[in-house]
Design a protein around this motif. Structure first.
Motif, PDB file in Angstrom:
ATOM      1  N   GLN A 134      70.712  87.174  -0.014  1.00 48.17           N
ATOM      2  CA  GLN A 134      72.093  86.739   0.146  1.00 48.17           C
ATOM      3  C   GLN A 134      72.724  87.298   1.408  1.00 48.17           C
ATOM      4  OE1 GLN A 134      74.921  86.447  -3.224  1.00 48.17           O
ATOM      5  NE2 GLN A 134      73.490  87.869  -4.179  1.00 48.17           N
ATOM      6  N   CYS A 135      73.602  86.505   1.988  1.00 48.59           N
ATOM      7  CA  CYS A 135      74.489  86.946   3.057  1.00 48.59           C
ATOM      8  C   CYS A 135      75.913  86.719   2.583  1.00 48.59           C
ATOM      9  CB  CYS A 135      74.282  86.132   4.334  1.00 48.59           C
ATOM     10  SG  CYS A 135      73.047  86.798   5.430  1.00 48.59           S
ATOM     11  N   ILE A 136      76.786  87.656   2.915  1.00 45.88           N
ATOM     12  CA  ILE A 136      78.206  87.514   2.619  1.00 45.88           C
ATOM     13  C   ILE A 136      78.931  87.486   3.959  1.00 45.88           C
ATOM     14  CG2 ILE A 136      80.226  88.565   1.532  1.00 45.88           C
ATOM     15  CD1 ILE A 136      78.192  90.143  -0.244  1.00 45.88           C
ATOM     16  N   TRP A 137      79.703  86.427   4.195  1.00 46.54           N
ATOM     17  CA  TRP A 137      80.467  86.274   5.426  1.00 46.54           C
ATOM     18  C   TRP A 137      81.943  86.162   5.054  1.00 46.54           C
ATOM     19  CZ3 TRP A 137      81.485  81.040   8.038  1.00 46.54           C
ATOM     20  CH2 TRP A 137      82.179  81.220   9.228  1.00 46.54           C
ATOM     21  N   VAL A 138      82.731  87.149   5.443  1.00 38.69           N
ATOM     22  CA  VAL A 138      84.158  87.156   5.144  1.00 38.69           C
ATOM     23  C   VAL A 138      84.867  86.281   6.176  1.00 38.69           C
ATOM     24  CG1 VAL A 138      86.233  88.572   4.893  1.00 38.69           C
ATOM     25  CG2 VAL A 138      84.025  89.452   4.106  1.00 38.69           C
ATOM     26  N   THR A 139      85.617  85.301   5.696  1.00 40.86           N
ATOM     27  CA  THR A 139      86.316  84.379   6.601  1.00 40.86           C
ATOM     28  C   THR A 139      87.811  84.672   6.692  1.00 40.86           C
ATOM     29  OG1 THR A 139      86.582  82.740   4.842  1.00 40.86           O
ATOM     30  CG2 THR A 139      84.635  82.525   6.271  1.00 40.86           C
ATOM     31  N   GLU A 140      88.353  85.363   5.689  1.00 36.84           N
ATOM     32  CA  GLU A 140      89.778  85.658   5.672  1.00 36.84           C
ATOM     33  C   GLU A 140      90.031  86.873   4.790  1.00 36.84           C
ATOM     34  OE1 GLU A 140      93.474  83.227   3.780  1.00 36.84           O
ATOM     35  OE2 GLU A 140      92.091  82.053   5.002  1.00 36.84           O
ATOM     36  N   GLY A 141      90.849  87.812   5.271  1.00 36.03           N
ATOM     37  CA  GLY A 141      91.202  88.975   4.469  1.00 36.03           C
ATOM     38  C   GLY A 141      90.153  90.076   4.566  1.00 36.03           C
ATOM     39  N   ALA A 142      90.087  90.879   3.509  1.00 35.64           N
ATOM     40  CA  ALA A 142      89.170  92.018   3.466  1.00 35.64           C
ATOM     41  C   ALA A 142      88.475  92.064   2.107  1.00 35.64           C
ATOM     42  CB  ALA A 142      89.929  93.318   3.711  1.00 35.64           C
ATOM     43  N   LEU A 143      87.209  92.445   2.125  1.00 37.21           N
ATOM     44  CA  LEU A 143      86.399  92.514   0.911  1.00 37.21           C
ATOM     45  C   LEU A 143      85.743  93.886   0.840  1.00 37.21           C
ATOM     46  CD1 LEU A 143      85.008  91.027  -1.536  1.00 37.21           C
ATOM     47  CD2 LEU A 143      83.156  90.489   0.061  1.00 37.21           C
ATOM     48  N   THR A 144      85.860  94.529  -0.303  1.00 34.91           N
ATOM     49  CA  THR A 144      85.099  95.740  -0.565  1.00 34.91           C
ATOM     50  C   THR A 144      83.898  95.310  -1.386  1.00 34.91           C
ATOM     51  OG1 THR A 144      87.104  97.090  -0.572  1.00 34.91           O
ATOM     52  CG2 THR A 144      85.137  98.043  -1.603  1.00 34.91           C
ATOM     53  N   PHE A 145      82.703  95.522  -0.827  1.00 38.58           N
ATOM     54  CA  PHE A 145      81.485  95.142  -1.531  1.00 38.58           C
ATOM     55  C   PHE A 145      80.728  96.413  -1.870  1.00 38.58           C
ATOM     56  CE2 PHE A 145      76.968  93.900  -1.683  1.00 38.58           C
ATOM     57  CZ  PHE A 145      77.050  93.021  -2.749  1.00 38.58           C
ATOM     58  N   VAL A 146      80.570  96.674  -3.160  1.00 38.82           N
ATOM     59  CA  VAL A 146      79.864  97.860  -3.639  1.00 38.82           C
ATOM     60  C   VAL A 146      78.448  97.425  -3.985  1.00 38.82           C
ATOM     61  CG1 VAL A 146      79.837  99.727  -5.325  1.00 38.82           C
ATOM     62  CG2 VAL A 146      82.035  98.782  -4.540  1.00 38.82           C
ATOM     63  N   LEU A 160      77.326  90.402   6.036  1.00 38.81           N
ATOM     64  CA  LEU A 160      76.423  91.411   5.488  1.00 38.81           C
ATOM     65  C   LEU A 160      75.232  90.738   4.824  1.00 38.81           C
ATOM     66  CD1 LEU A 160      75.812  94.386   4.519  1.00 38.81           C
ATOM     67  CD2 LEU A 160      77.148  93.819   2.468  1.00 38.81           C
ATOM     68  N   LEU A 161      74.014  91.149   5.195  1.00 37.80           N
ATOM     69  CA  LEU A 161      72.797  90.738   4.515  1.00 37.80           C
ATOM     70  C   LEU A 161      72.540  91.761   3.420  1.00 37.80           C
ATOM     71  CD1 LEU A 161      70.217  88.981   4.252  1.00 37.80           C
ATOM     72  CD2 LEU A 161      69.153  90.518   5.931  1.00 37.80           C
ATOM     73  N   LEU A 162      72.466  91.325   2.182  1.00 36.56           N
ATOM     74  CA  LEU A 162      72.249  92.257   1.083  1.00 36.56           C
ATOM     75  C   LEU A 162      70.841  92.813   1.108  1.00 36.56           C
ATOM     76  CD1 LEU A 162      74.885  90.936   0.202  1.00 36.56           C
ATOM     77  CD2 LEU A 162      74.063  91.010  -2.129  1.00 36.56           C
ATOM     78  N   GLY A 163      70.730  94.048   0.653  1.00 38.58           N
ATOM     79  CA  GLY A 163      69.441  94.724   0.560  1.00 38.58           C
ATOM     80  C   GLY A 163      68.775  94.426  -0.777  1.00 38.58           C
ATOM     81  N   PRO A 164      67.885  95.320  -1.213  1.00 42.34           N
ATOM     82  CA  PRO A 164      67.198  95.141  -2.497  1.00 42.34           C
ATOM     83  C   PRO A 164      68.204  95.033  -3.644  1.00 42.34           C
ATOM     84  CG  PRO A 164      66.205  96.922  -1.232  1.00 42.34           C
ATOM     85  CD  PRO A 164      67.468  96.529  -0.514  1.00 42.34           C
ATOM     86  N   ALA A 165      67.805  94.357  -4.698  1.00 37.71           N
ATOM     87  CA  ALA A 165      68.684  94.101  -5.839  1.00 37.71           C
ATOM     88  C   ALA A 165      69.133  95.398  -6.504  1.00 37.71           C
ATOM     89  CB  ALA A 165      67.977  93.212  -6.853  1.00 37.71           C
ATOM     90  N   VAL A 166      70.446  95.569  -6.591  1.00 42.25           N
ATOM     91  CA  VAL A 166      71.081  96.677  -7.306  1.00 42.25           C
ATOM     92  C   VAL A 166      72.358  96.127  -7.942  1.00 42.25           C
ATOM     93  CG1 VAL A 166      70.186  98.548  -5.840  1.00 42.25           C
ATOM     94  CG2 VAL A 166      72.330  97.430  -5.221  1.00 42.25           C
ATOM     95  N   ASP A 167      72.904  96.861  -8.903  1.00 43.76           N
ATOM     96  CA  ASP A 167      74.196  96.460  -9.454  1.00 43.76           C
ATOM     97  C   ASP A 167      75.195  96.423  -8.308  1.00 43.76           C
ATOM     98  OD1 ASP A 167      73.049  96.497 -11.976  1.00 43.76           O
ATOM     99  OD2 ASP A 167      73.959  98.402 -12.568  1.00 43.76           O
TER     100      ASP A 167
END
Length: 188
Positions: A134-146, A160-167
């Motif tokens: 997965q890739c996450i691309w923020v287009t507006e605002g702010a995102l906290t990704f844990v 952000l390109l996600l790494g190995p699967a985690v919660d």
């Protein structure tokens, strides 16, 4: 703009039951694989409960499907062009987050546009991501990704390109709606 009708809960429930039966699983088997109670799965399958994004993530993780794929299968359509007006829009009844499935059915990847309201958060178990890149691309605002132990503070334009699967958890700690695009590709 096309929204998923009130009838969609029944269609989604039918699709969950079909996916479970395709695998030869009982309700108990799906509960064991997903961590969702038998009673809740039964309510979803009967269309008596509108599932949250987190619950759908758990069920899809057990099935080895993306949430977008499950929703697309529930809508039962297949076209190469998906006009904006025909893109399914689903709202999480718990958080008010909206998820627009942008990519046409049958695509080798999913493109999903998310609007996460201020103060909202959606958590997914690692099982939801085991079979995905997965890739996450923020287009507006702010995102906290844990992502497990890591916390990413993403702003408009960040990807952000996600790494190995985690919660993980998608969280909007700001005062404005955050909009982001997720691209998903199955890894095998």
């Amino acid at each position: 703009m096309s929204t998923i009708s009130d009838n969609f809960d029944r269609c989604l429930g039918d699709r969950v039951r079909a996916e479970r039966e395709l695998r030869g699983w009982s309700l108990s088997d799906l509960a064991d694989h997903s961590g969702v109670s038998r009673a809740m799965i039964h309510k979803v399958e009967r269309g008596e409960s509108s599932p949250t994004a987190s619950l759908l993530g758990k069920l899809c993780g057990a099935f080895g499907l993306t949430v977008s794929s499950l929703i697309a299968r529930a809508e039962a359509g297949s076209q190469r062009l998906r006009l904006h007006a025909d893109q399914p829009l689903w709202t999480d009844p718990e958080t008010g987050y909206t998820r627009r499935h942008v990519s046409p059915d049958g695509s080798p990847f999913d493109i999903v546009e998310i609007a996460l309201p201020s103060g909202a958060g959606v958590a997914y178990p690692a099982a939801s991501f085991v079979f995905l890149r997965q890739c996450i691309w923020v287009t507006e605002g702010a995102l906290t990704f844990v992502e497990g132990e890591m916390v990413h503070a993403l702003k408009a334009g960040d990807c952000l390109l996600l790494g190995p699967a985690v919660d993980c958890e998608f969280r909007n700690d700001s005062d404005e709606t955050c909009r982001y695009v997720v691209t998903l590709t199955k890894t095998g």
